[in-house]
Design a protein around this motif. Sequence first.
Motif, PDB file in Angstrom:
ATOM      1  N   CYS A 149       0.854  -1.194   0.000  1.00 24.37           N
ATOM      2  CA  CYS A 149       0.000   0.000   0.000  1.00 24.37           C
ATOM      3  C   CYS A 149       0.887   1.240   0.000  1.00 24.37           C
ATOM      4  N   LYS A 150       0.248   2.368  -0.270  1.00 26.31           N
ATOM      5  CA  LYS A 150       0.949   3.633  -0.086  1.00 26.31           C
ATOM      6  C   LYS A 150       0.535   4.205   1.257  1.00 26.31           C
ATOM      7  N   LYS A 151       1.310   5.154   1.760  1.00 28.64           N
ATOM      8  CA  LYS A 151       0.924   5.793   3.017  1.00 28.64           C
ATOM      9  C   LYS A 151      -0.374   6.563   2.797  1.00 28.64           C
ATOM     10  N   ASP A 152      -1.106   6.781   3.856  1.00 25.49           N
ATOM     11  CA  ASP A 152      -2.343   7.553   3.789  1.00 25.49           C
ATOM     12  C   ASP A 152      -1.988   9.035   3.646  1.00 25.49           C
ATOM     13  N   SER A 172      -4.079   3.337  -0.072  1.00 24.76           N
ATOM     14  CA  SER A 172      -3.580   3.188   1.296  1.00 24.76           C
ATOM     15  C   SER A 172      -4.269   2.025   2.003  1.00 24.76           C
ATOM     16  N   MET A 173      -3.689   1.621   3.132  1.00 28.98           N
ATOM     17  CA  MET A 173      -4.323   0.600   3.979  1.00 28.98           C
ATOM     18  C   MET A 173      -5.686   1.100   4.438  1.00 28.98           C
ATOM     19  N   GLU A 174      -5.747   2.391   4.755  1.00 26.75           N
ATOM     20  CA  GLU A 174      -6.993   2.980   5.232  1.00 26.75           C
ATOM     21  C   GLU A 174      -8.070   2.920   4.154  1.00 26.75           C
ATOM     22  N   TRP A 202      -8.241   0.590   1.736  1.00 30.47           N
ATOM     23  CA  TRP A 202      -8.674  -0.812   1.709  1.00 30.47           C
ATOM     24  C   TRP A 202      -9.686  -1.074   2.825  1.00 30.47           C
ATOM     25  N   ALA A 203      -9.361  -0.610   4.036  1.00 30.73           N
ATOM     26  CA  ALA A 203     -10.246  -0.845   5.184  1.00 30.73           C
ATOM     27  C   ALA A 203     -11.595  -0.175   4.980  1.00 30.73           C
ATOM     28  N   SER A 204     -11.627   0.998   4.350  1.00 35.75           N
ATOM     29  CA  SER A 204     -12.893   1.702   4.134  1.00 35.75           C
ATOM     30  C   SER A 204     -13.771   0.994   3.109  1.00 35.75           C
ATOM     31  N   LEU A 205     -13.181   0.204   2.234  1.00 35.62           N
ATOM     32  CA  LEU A 205     -13.961  -0.530   1.237  1.00 35.62           C
ATOM     33  C   LEU A 205     -14.678  -1.738   1.842  1.00 35.62           C
ATOM     34  N   GLY A 206     -14.129  -2.285   2.932  1.00 34.27           N
ATOM     35  CA  GLY A 206     -14.702  -3.488   3.542  1.00 34.27           C
ATOM     36  C   GLY A 206     -16.187  -3.397   3.841  1.00 34.27           C
ATOM     37  N   PRO A 207     -16.631  -2.392   4.614  1.00 34.66           N
ATOM     38  CA  PRO A 207     -18.061  -2.299   4.931  1.00 34.66           C
ATOM     39  C   PRO A 207     -18.957  -2.131   3.695  1.00 34.66           C
ATOM     40  N   GLN A 208     -18.436  -1.506   2.651  1.00 35.41           N
ATOM     41  CA  GLN A 208     -19.209  -1.359   1.415  1.00 35.41           C
ATOM     42  C   GLN A 208     -19.412  -2.707   0.719  1.00 35.41           C
ATOM     43  N   PHE A 237     -18.361  -6.503   4.766  1.00 40.52           N
ATOM     44  CA  PHE A 237     -17.492  -6.864   5.890  1.00 40.52           C
ATOM     45  C   PHE A 237     -17.717  -5.905   7.052  1.00 40.52           C
ATOM     46  N   GLU A 238     -17.386  -6.387   8.244  1.00 40.68           N
ATOM     47  CA  GLU A 238     -17.404  -5.530   9.432  1.00 40.68           C
ATOM     48  C   GLU A 238     -16.296  -4.477   9.296  1.00 40.68           C
ATOM     49  N   PRO A 239     -16.457  -3.330   9.942  1.00 37.84           N
ATOM     50  CA  PRO A 239     -15.345  -2.358   9.946  1.00 37.84           C
ATOM     51  C   PRO A 239     -14.083  -2.991  10.537  1.00 37.84           C
ATOM     52  N   THR A 240     -12.929  -2.567  10.035  1.00 37.44           N
ATOM     53  CA  THR A 240     -11.657  -3.137  10.471  1.00 37.44           C
ATOM     54  C   THR A 240     -10.609  -2.044  10.622  1.00 37.44           C
ATOM     55  N   THR A 241      -9.590  -2.340  11.367  1.00 37.44           N
ATOM     56  CA  THR A 241      -8.460  -1.433  11.532  1.00 37.44           C
ATOM     57  C   THR A 241      -7.226  -2.102  10.925  1.00 37.44           C
ATOM     58  N   PRO A 242      -6.662  -1.515   9.875  1.00 35.41           N
ATOM     59  CA  PRO A 242      -5.481  -2.126   9.257  1.00 35.41           C
ATOM     60  C   PRO A 242      -4.247  -1.991  10.142  1.00 35.41           C
ATOM     61  N   GLN A 243      -3.293  -2.864   9.919  1.00 38.86           N
ATOM     62  CA  GLN A 243      -2.030  -2.861  10.655  1.00 38.86           C
ATOM     63  C   GLN A 243      -0.883  -2.655   9.670  1.00 38.86           C
TER      64      GLN A 243
END
Length: 155
Positions: A42-45, A70-72, A74-80, A83-89
């Motif tokens: 990913c790229k930085k946010d 960014s990881m963020e 990717w994570a924002s696409l999950g609920p759409q 998927f449940e909301p998630t926090t990337p690492q």
Amino acid sequence: GEFDVVWSLEMAEHIPQRERFLGEINRMLNKNHGRLAMVTWCKKDGVLDFDEEIALYYISEWYNLPRWVSMERWASLGPQCGFEPTTPQDWSKGIRPLQFWGDILKTSLEPKNIIGLVQIGDSGVKAGAAAALMGYGFLKDFIKFGAMRMDVRST
């Protein structure tokens, strides 16, 4: 879906239609307890510097990748995508990317391998240059190795 877990390792960065990718994974997963485990480049946010944008542009061109996210993102696409909301690492430090990409570059510059790169032509030389840019991206901290767990939203 029939699967309990889907493991995506360094593959998602190659997918241009990210929502479609996540939707298809969600379709395949068990709706009671399905889980996607994913690690991807990913790229930085946030906003990138000019040199960072240029480096990502050439890495994408030479590795045939779509635009970086960014990881963020990717994570924002999950609920759409169900998927449940998630926090990337950020696993970048744990995988020692500078050593990995440095080793790739060092290996590609060994005399026995330079001949092979030249024989391959442009694509071989570009792959070596892209490896150097990947190392640069991890060194400057604008390329990340993102990890996330996405659980299927309970119905």
